[in-house]
Design an enzyme around this catalytic site. Structure first.
Site, mmCIF file in Angstrom:
data_model
loop_
_atom_site.group_PDB
_atom_site.id
_atom_site.type_symbol
_atom_site.label_atom_id
_atom_site.label_comp_id
_atom_site.label_asym_id
_atom_site.label_seq_id
_atom_site.Cartn_x
_atom_site.Cartn_y
_atom_site.Cartn_z
ATOM 1 N N SER A 205 0.806 -1.223 0.000
ATOM 2 C CA SER A 205 0.000 0.000 0.000
ATOM 3 C C SER A 205 0.836 1.269 0.000
ATOM 4 O O SER A 205 0.489 2.245 -0.668
ATOM 5 C CB SER A 205 -0.944 0.002 1.214
ATOM 6 O OG SER A 205 -1.751 -1.150 1.222
ATOM 7 N N HIS A 252 1.081 4.307 4.641
ATOM 8 C CA HIS A 252 0.382 4.964 3.535
ATOM 9 C C HIS A 252 0.869 6.395 3.353
ATOM 10 O O HIS A 252 1.177 6.828 2.236
ATOM 11 C CB HIS A 252 -1.122 4.970 3.800
ATOM 12 C CG HIS A 252 -1.739 3.611 3.791
ATOM 13 N ND1 HIS A 252 -3.066 3.386 4.106
ATOM 14 C CD2 HIS A 252 -1.222 2.389 3.500
ATOM 15 C CE1 HIS A 252 -3.336 2.098 4.013
ATOM 16 N NE2 HIS A 252 -2.226 1.473 3.663
#
Length: 305
Positions: A205, A252
């Protein structure tokens, strides 16, 4: 007196009669040496020389134009291969996931890090010199029944990588794109190390958030219609906030910021002979900065023992 011979032969095959000349060097060539040209035929040597002198087509950011997103294919393949490895040998996750600092017992159990620990426990993670975890964790995903998402973890990440990666790779070229992906993955792991060093994390991610930031920067630099791009970016940021309670928001955010920084350097480097040098230099500086931050955090953690 015998008449002078008018027989002409190929310069590469002296025993083969030829009556056709290379339009570039004017030497005789046989049918086996003829290469179609815009006008007439050329010999193999002239074709090779011409290919060397032709300037390779480049994108607006200096990458070589390619119709096949090869790096995206390879990255997806590596993630899937690592996932199959996890299914066959689950211990791979504990060995290679991102972990700043942790403890492991003689029974193989994993324990939360603490500065003072019993002698039977041993240190694990980046603080124990396992620096590879900063990257290997970005190629691992939750097992089918693990965590909140299970198998959807890798499915969603690979679908996102396929959709965004192809567009970004087409604009940057393979080398720049690969550097962007790896630096974004590293940036996500470093921010995890700085803020949540005791939390084990895994997943692509962070790198994909970096690609998302790159997509926005590239579109803006190219003067694209930003309405759709801005909606995409708003959705990405919204997902970062919503998923914070279930996923590693540090990974992230670190990937997003790193990817944006790398792409800004790509997009606004001078468009002359210095461009490649400036782009490579920016990546090198960012890599040094990330490593320095990781080193400082590890020194802080180990110094507290």
């Amino acid at each position: 007196m015998e008449p002078e011979s008018t027989l002409t032969t190929c310069y590469r095959h002296p025993k083969v009669e030829s009556h056709v000349r290379c339009t570039r060097c004017d030497r005789f060539i046989c049918p086996g040496c003829m290469r179609e040209a815009a006008v007439g035929h050329q010999c193999p040597e002239c074709v090779r020389e011409g290919a060397r002198s032709v300037r390779q087509a480049r994108t607006a950011f200096g990458g070589r134009i390619s119709a096949v997103p090869l790096v995206t294919y390879v990255l997806i393949g590596l993630n899937v291969l690592a996932y199959v490895g996890e299914l066959v040998r689950p211990a791979i996750v504990d060995r290679f996931e991102m972990l700043g600092a942790g403890l492991v017992g003689p029974d193989g159990g994993h324990y939360l890090w603490q500065a003072s620990y019993p002698a039977e426990l041993h240190v694990e993670g980046v603080v124990d010199g396992e620096w590879y975890r900063l990257l290997t964790g970005a190629f691992l995903h939750l097992p089918p029944t693990g965590g909140t998402f299970g198998i959807l973890h890798i499915v969603m990440n690979m679908v996102s990588l396929w959709n965004i990666g192809r567009m970004v790779e087409a604009q940057l070229g393979r080398v720049r794109y690969l550097a962007l992906y790896l630096l974004s993955a590293l940036g996500g792991s470093v921010l995890v190390l700085l803020i949540a060093p005791y939390d084990p994390t895994l997943g692509a991610s962070g790198a994909i958030f970096g690609l998302g930031a790159a997509y926005w920067v590239l579109a803006r630099r190219l003067g694209a219609d930003m309405a759709q791009v801005n909606r995409f970016m708003a959705g990405l940021l919204l997902w970062l906030v919503i998923s914070a309670a279930m996923t590693s928001w540090e990974g992230h955010l670190g990937g997003l910021l790193t990817g944006g920084a790398v792409t800004l350097a790509y997009a606004y480097a001078p468009r002359d002979g210095r461009r490649a040098l400036v782009q490579a230099g920016a990546c090198a500086v960012l890599l040094i900065l990330l490593v320095a931050c990781a080193w400082a955090k590890v020194t802080e953690l180990t110094g507290a023992r």
